[in-house]
Design an enzyme around this catalytic site. Structure first.
Site, PDB file in Angstrom:
ATOM      1  N   ILE A 151      19.046  41.126  40.166  1.00  0.00           N
ATOM      2  CA  ILE A 151      18.848  39.831  40.999  1.00  0.00           C
ATOM      3  C   ILE A 151      18.903  40.230  42.565  1.00  0.00           C
ATOM      4  O   ILE A 151      19.523  41.090  42.891  1.00  0.00           O
ATOM      5  CB  ILE A 151      20.059  39.044  40.586  1.00  0.00           C
ATOM      6  CG1 ILE A 151      19.960  37.492  41.142  1.00  0.00           C
ATOM      7  CG2 ILE A 151      21.441  39.484  40.617  1.00  0.00           C
ATOM      8  CD1 ILE A 151      20.720  36.567  40.866  1.00  0.00           C
ATOM      9  N   CYS A 152      18.461  39.462  43.519  1.00  0.00           N
ATOM     10  CA  CYS A 152      18.455  39.452  44.686  1.00  0.00           C
ATOM     11  C   CYS A 152      17.865  40.746  45.347  1.00  0.00           C
ATOM     12  O   CYS A 152      16.742  40.664  45.221  1.00  0.00           O
ATOM     13  CB  CYS A 152      20.163  39.436  45.134  1.00  0.00           C
ATOM     14  SG  CYS A 152      20.347  39.085  46.882  1.00  0.00           S
ATOM     15  N   ALA A 153      18.336  41.573  45.951  1.00  0.00           N
ATOM     16  CA  ALA A 153      17.934  42.779  46.737  1.00  0.00           C
ATOM     17  C   ALA A 153      17.805  43.722  45.699  1.00  0.00           C
ATOM     18  O   ALA A 153      17.092  44.736  45.871  1.00  0.00           O
ATOM     19  CB  ALA A 153      18.600  43.168  47.864  1.00  0.00           C
ATOM     20  N   TYR A 162      14.955  38.799  46.630  1.00  0.00           N
ATOM     21  CA  TYR A 162      15.387  38.183  47.789  1.00  0.00           C
ATOM     22  C   TYR A 162      14.300  38.398  48.741  1.00  0.00           C
ATOM     23  O   TYR A 162      13.693  39.613  48.858  1.00  0.00           O
ATOM     24  CB  TYR A 162      16.434  38.764  48.317  1.00  0.00           C
ATOM     25  CG  TYR A 162      17.248  37.856  49.553  1.00  0.00           C
ATOM     26  CD1 TYR A 162      17.986  36.844  49.006  1.00  0.00           C
ATOM     27  CD2 TYR A 162      16.856  38.110  50.782  1.00  0.00           C
ATOM     28  CE1 TYR A 162      18.636  36.139  50.096  1.00  0.00           C
ATOM     29  CE2 TYR A 162      17.487  37.361  51.436  1.00  0.00           C
ATOM     30  CZ  TYR A 162      18.184  36.178  51.313  1.00  0.00           C
ATOM     31  OH  TYR A 162      18.737  35.382  52.033  1.00  0.00           O
TER      32      TYR A 162
END
Length: 185
Positions: free
Chosen positions: A102-104, A124
């Site tokens: 998740i995210c970066a 992200y």
């Protein structure tokens, strides 16, 4: 059957992206271990420290059914620079397990390591540059492509965790879990 799950933390991880999946996966009956790449006490990107269940040397030879990589900075870069984690990730993929980031983290781990080649994925915004050239970047909050689950960021940590549960236990189970938690979309 319980689902052996590892959530891997590195200094600078995004706290909500670790704690929300941890909570939801345990509620769903998954066997979840939080492991740190460094010291047992890991500090997130917003100064919140979490004590891991184990350190890397305790889990380095484990091949979980589900590997969860929270994002955050510099946590995602720290994950991506860990050679042992890269080997574990390959072992999980080869054994038919689920890779989740998740995210970066999708960009700096799965993408940088080639696991997103030819796949749809999200991360992200702005981190897509780490994806392989043949990856298909998506703007969806959560993307499930086979045994790889990616998500955009902290605001979708619940949806990310529910997608992981659904991948193992199905949509009906997730609906019951959401209801018991009073979670509404």
């Amino acid at each position: 059957m319980t689902t052996k799950t590892l959530i891997i933390l590195a200094d600078g991880f995004e706290e909500i992206e670790a704690v929300v999946p941890l909570d939801i996966l345990r509620r769903a009956g998954f066997d979840v271990t939080v492991a740190s790449l460094g010291d047992r006490l890991v500090t997130g990107s917003h100064g919140i420290s979490i004590q891991a269940d184990q350190v890397w040397s305790d889990v380095s030879r484990v091949v979980p059914d589900l590997l969860v990589l929270p994002g955050g900075m510099p946590g995602s870069k720290n994950l991506g620079e860990h050679a042992g984690l890269r080997v574990m990730t390959r072992n999980v993929a080869e054994s038919g397990g689920i890779l989740a980031a998740i995210c970066a983290a999708p960009a700096f781990t799965l993408g940088a390591w080639g696991f997103l080649s030819g796949r749809r994925a999200t991360c992200y915004p702005g981190c897509e540059e780490q994806f392989p050239d043949d990856a298909v970047p998506c703007e969806d909050c959560v993307v499930v492509d086979g045994k790889i689950v990616t998500a955009r960021g902290p605001g979708v940590a619940h949806d990310f965790a529910f997608a992981l549960v659904e991948a193992v236990k199905g949509a009906d189970f997730v609906q019951e879990l959401r209801s018991s938690m009073q979670y509404r979309n």
